[in-house]
Enzyme design. Structure first.
Site, short mmCIF file in Angstrom:
data_model
loop_
_atom_site.label_atom_id
_atom_site.label_comp_id
_atom_site.label_asym_id
_atom_site.label_seq_id
_atom_site.Cartn_x
_atom_site.Cartn_y
_atom_site.Cartn_z
N SER A 79 -18.53 8.03 -2.27
CA SER A 79 -18.40 6.75 -1.56
C SER A 79 -19.78 6.23 -1.12
O SER A 79 -20.60 5.92 -1.96
CB SER A 79 -17.44 6.90 -0.39
N GLU A 108 -8.07 2.25 -6.50
CA GLU A 108 -9.08 2.02 -5.47
C GLU A 108 -9.49 0.55 -5.39
O GLU A 108 -9.64 -0.13 -6.41
CB GLU A 108 -10.33 2.87 -5.75
N HIS A 151 -8.75 6.07 -3.01
CA HIS A 151 -10.05 6.51 -2.50
C HIS A 151 -9.89 7.84 -1.76
O HIS A 151 -8.99 8.02 -0.96
CB HIS A 151 -10.60 5.45 -1.54
#
Length: 327
Positions: free
Chosen positions: A167, A269, A299
């Site tokens: 991320s 996502e 995610h």
């Protein structure tokens, strides 16, 4: 009579920003994710940057894998966790459990580093800290730092280093790839072989189709925007070069020689379209870049469930990628 301070940005339950600039932050968060243990992995915490009191955690297999040659050294995985640049720690289960799996599954030494958090420390602070981690690793390779033998050149292979970012950590990994480039001697004798960008946190002013929804179970477009408002320099937009690799002010990447990059994303996502666009653009520039999409996943599918079927699948892809790049 002045009004009392009120919340202007709320990342409940971990962070609240008040109108007077006060920040209320919880260093820990209750989570349904348990903190796992693995007796086959040794763990050590230490400071890598005294100026900013930044720590990292080392994960090292207690013994070489039975399937590895006795003389083989541990490759090094530099793990940069996520959290939207605003929350998280190397000690949180979502980071710790991933690193256990990486260390045992890859028979590797894992370096999991904290970095300064926004809004107390806005970007590029976290990017700078990613650079500091790599320079710390270089100092270990050169023997300039004492790490109690945890990074002994007889045991670990500084010629096989992989940077894996999750991320916002994947955003940092991208900027490290651009900074160091392929063939650079800036980290010698450390040699970064490749970068893995797991659900990279990129942004932009123009919305993508996946960003428009539907929201994920724990992530929405509102939360993504809030992370950017809290982390970017004041008054900057999501087209800032740190957020958008292809924004109007971002450096051109065509002429840069980059190490191989693996992009991994979940099909469901919000960030999927930006990850796919990143892959397509760099592929068109003839970079060595690869893309894997996990069907029906959102995610955090690996950091929440590293010991699961999808975790097994991710680890197999990672093993194949690392093996192909290394040999």
């Amino acid at each position: 009579m002045e009004s009392l301070p009120h919340i202007v940005e709320n990342l409940s339950p971990v962070l609240q920003l008040y109108s007077d600039g006060t920040i209320v932050r919880k260093n820990h968060v209750n989570s349904a994710v348990p903190l796992l243990t693995d007796d086959s992995i040794k763990i050590k915490d230490l400071i890598y940057c005294r100026e900013h009191n930044l720590h990292l955690r080392l994960y090292k297999p207690a013994a070489s894998s039975k399937t590895s040659p006795p003389s083989s050294k541990f490759p090094i995985i530099v793990f940069l966790r996520g959290g939207g640049f605003c929350v998280g720690s190397r000690t949180w289960p979502t980071s710790h459990n991933c690193c256990l799996r990486l260390a045992s599954g890859l028979n590797a030494l894992v370096v999991s580093a904290d970095y300064r958090l926004a809004p107390e420390n806005r970007l590029p602070a976290a990017i700078e800290d990613g650079f500091s981690v790599m320079k710390w690793l270089q100092a270990q390779a050169l023997g300039d730092c004492d790490c109690d033998g945890w990074l002994d050149t007889c045991e670990v292979d500084f010629d096989r280093v992989f940077v894996l970012g999750d991320s916002s950590g994947a955003n940092i990994a991208h900027h490290l790839a651009v900074k160091f480039r392929a063939g650079s001697t800036a980290l010698a004798p450390v040699r970064v072989r490749a970068y893995v960008l797991l659900a990279p946190f990129f942004g932009g002013v123009v919305r993508t189709r996946s960003e428009e929804g539907p929201s994920e179970a724990v992530l929405s477009l509102e939360i993504l925007d809030r992370f950017w408002r809290l982390s970017l320099p004041v008054d900057e937009t999501r087209d800032h070069p740190i957020a958008n690799p292809f924004g109007p002010m971002s450096p051109r990447l065509e002429a840069l020689s980059l190490d191989p990059i693996l992009v991994v994303i979940g099909e469901c996502e919000l960030l999927k379209d930006r990850a796919k666009d990143y892959f397509k653009r760099l592929k068109a520039m003839k970079k060595r870049i690869y893309y894997v999409e996990f069907k029906e996943n959102e995610h955090g599918f690996f950091n929440k469930y590293p010991y699961s079927q999808v975790g097994d699948e991710f680890m197999q892809i990672l093993k194949n990628f690392i093996f192909d790049i290394s040999y």
